[in-house]
Design a protein around this motif. Structure first.
Motif, PDB file in Angstrom:
ATOM      1  N   SER A   6     -22.592 -68.877  -0.396  1.00  0.00           N
ATOM      2  CA  SER A   6     -22.252 -67.513   0.014  1.00  0.00           C
ATOM      3  C   SER A   6     -22.833 -67.282   1.406  1.00  0.00           C
ATOM      4  O   SER A   6     -23.513 -68.149   1.944  1.00  0.00           O
ATOM      5  CB  SER A   6     -22.823 -66.491  -0.972  1.00  0.00           C
ATOM      6  OG  SER A   6     -24.215 -66.304  -0.782  1.00  0.00           O
ATOM      7  N   PHE A  32     -21.256 -70.173   3.315  1.00  0.00           N
ATOM      8  CA  PHE A  32     -19.843 -70.187   2.958  1.00  0.00           C
ATOM      9  C   PHE A  32     -19.038 -70.594   4.194  1.00  0.00           C
ATOM     10  O   PHE A  32     -19.282 -70.089   5.283  1.00  0.00           O
ATOM     11  CB  PHE A  32     -19.397 -68.810   2.467  1.00  0.00           C
ATOM     12  CG  PHE A  32     -18.141 -68.866   1.649  1.00  0.00           C
ATOM     13  CD1 PHE A  32     -18.205 -69.016   0.278  1.00  0.00           C
ATOM     14  CD2 PHE A  32     -16.903 -68.800   2.260  1.00  0.00           C
ATOM     15  CE1 PHE A  32     -17.041 -69.086  -0.482  1.00  0.00           C
ATOM     16  CE2 PHE A  32     -15.742 -68.874   1.515  1.00  0.00           C
ATOM     17  CZ  PHE A  32     -15.812 -69.015   0.142  1.00  0.00           C
ATOM     18  N   VAL A  71     -20.581 -68.786  -6.206  1.00  0.00           N
ATOM     19  CA  VAL A  71     -19.515 -68.871  -5.211  1.00  0.00           C
ATOM     20  C   VAL A  71     -19.010 -67.461  -4.909  1.00  0.00           C
ATOM     21  O   VAL A  71     -18.421 -66.815  -5.766  1.00  0.00           O
ATOM     22  CB  VAL A  71     -18.331 -69.736  -5.697  1.00  0.00           C
ATOM     23  CG1 VAL A  71     -17.321 -69.943  -4.569  1.00  0.00           C
ATOM     24  CG2 VAL A  71     -18.806 -71.079  -6.236  1.00  0.00           C
ATOM     25  N   THR A  78     -12.294 -69.766  -2.828  1.00  0.00           N
ATOM     26  CA  THR A  78     -13.125 -69.593  -4.024  1.00  0.00           C
ATOM     27  C   THR A  78     -12.360 -69.990  -5.281  1.00  0.00           C
ATOM     28  O   THR A  78     -12.867 -70.750  -6.113  1.00  0.00           O
ATOM     29  CB  THR A  78     -13.628 -68.140  -4.127  1.00  0.00           C
ATOM     30  OG1 THR A  78     -14.509 -67.890  -3.027  1.00  0.00           O
ATOM     31  CG2 THR A  78     -14.352 -67.887  -5.432  1.00  0.00           C
ATOM     32  N   CYS A  92     -19.621 -72.083 -12.701  1.00  0.00           N
ATOM     33  CA  CYS A  92     -19.531 -71.322 -11.454  1.00  0.00           C
ATOM     34  C   CYS A  92     -19.785 -69.851 -11.757  1.00  0.00           C
ATOM     35  O   CYS A  92     -19.289 -69.324 -12.763  1.00  0.00           O
ATOM     36  CB  CYS A  92     -18.149 -71.487 -10.824  1.00  0.00           C
ATOM     37  SG  CYS A  92     -17.808 -73.189 -10.320  1.00  0.00           S
ATOM     38  N   ALA A  94     -20.285 -65.684 -10.270  1.00  0.00           N
ATOM     39  CA  ALA A  94     -20.121 -64.624  -9.275  1.00  0.00           C
ATOM     40  C   ALA A  94     -21.270 -63.651  -9.471  1.00  0.00           C
ATOM     41  O   ALA A  94     -21.792 -63.509 -10.577  1.00  0.00           O
ATOM     42  CB  ALA A  94     -18.789 -63.905  -9.480  1.00  0.00           C
TER      43      ALA A  94
END
Length: 130
Positions: A6, A32, A71, A78, A92, A94
């Motif tokens: 990120s 990122f 991510v 993404t 993964c 968020a």
């Protein structure tokens, strides 16, 4: 290990987010990537494939333990990266937050703050049913 892919390094995270990340041990920041708006889907997919390979290699180097990838960024990259990592059995995540908006009465400007709430796993697309 938690790979933080990120534009928000773990050193800038609040206490709640740092505590939530502890279950994964070390947090390793990866900036990122910049995704040019003129790229087509094949270019985005190529970069996502490169990142997936690098992430798999890094997590293998890290050895045993609980691993995940946080991510947060450009959505087509993404989505593609998360799909590739899920195919390799990698969790993964968020970050979710409360959006708190205040208006400065003197200037009329709105100020938005985001308060971390939790990490939420991206769903595995093959497992979704509606």
């Amino acid at each position: 290990m938690l790979i933080n892919l990120s534009n928000h390094p773990a050193s800038t995270w609040g206490k709640a987010q740092r505590e939530a990340s502890r279950m994964y041990g070390e947090v390793e920041d990866w900036p990122f990537p910049l995704i040019p708006p003129e790229w087509d889907a094949h270019q985005v997919a190529g970069l996502a494939q490169d990142y997936a390979e690098r992430i798999v290699r890094r997590l293998n180097e890290a050895g045993g333990g609980r691993h995940a990838v946080h991510v947060m960024g450009e959505m087509t990259f993404t989505c593609t990266l998360v799909r590739l990592l899920h195919q390799r059995g990698i969790l993964c995540l968020a970050s979710t937050s409360q959006r708190i908006v205040e208006e400065d009465p003197a200037s009329g400007k709105k100020i938005a703050c985001f308060r971390f709430e939790r990490f939420r796993p991206y769903p595995c697309l093959q497992a979704l049913s509606f």
